[in-house]
Design a protein around this motif. Structure first.
Motif, short mmCIF file in Angstrom:
data_model
loop_
_atom_site.label_atom_id
_atom_site.label_comp_id
_atom_site.label_asym_id
_atom_site.label_seq_id
_atom_site.Cartn_x
_atom_site.Cartn_y
_atom_site.Cartn_z
N GLU A 87 0.82 -1.21 0.00
CA GLU A 87 0.00 0.00 0.00
C GLU A 87 0.86 1.26 0.00
O GLU A 87 1.44 1.62 1.02
N SER A 125 -0.14 4.19 -0.03
CA SER A 125 -0.75 5.17 0.87
C SER A 125 -0.21 5.00 2.30
O SER A 125 -0.06 5.98 3.03
N GLU A 126 0.10 3.78 2.69
CA GLU A 126 0.68 3.54 4.01
C GLU A 126 2.09 4.13 4.09
O GLU A 126 2.47 4.69 5.12
#
Length: 69
Positions: free
Chosen positions: A20, A22-23
């Motif tokens: 991810e 976004s993480e």
């Protein structure tokens, strides 16, 4: 510390960072794979938070790596 379970919280966090983007943005952390890539990051001034290795996958000359500063 030896990790023996895929249910380990550290393994779960590592997988999340790998899967991810976004993480990565949210935490400011990222995964680097490979001895050469790690060396490049260290030379560029990045600090290592955690280092994971699998001794069975390393060649004999790399098993006794010096600790990361």
């Amino acid at each position: 510390m030896k990790i023996t379970s895929l249910q380990n919280i550290k393994v779960k966090q590592l997988v999340l960072l790998q899967q991810e983007s976004s993480e990565c943005r949210k935490t400011g952390r990222f995964v680097v794979e490979g001895r050469r890539e790690i060396a490049h990051c260290l030379e560029a001034g990045y600090e290592v938070e955690s280092l994971y290795c699998c001794p069975q996958l390393m060649v004999a000359s790399q098993r006794d790596c010096p600790p990361v500063k």
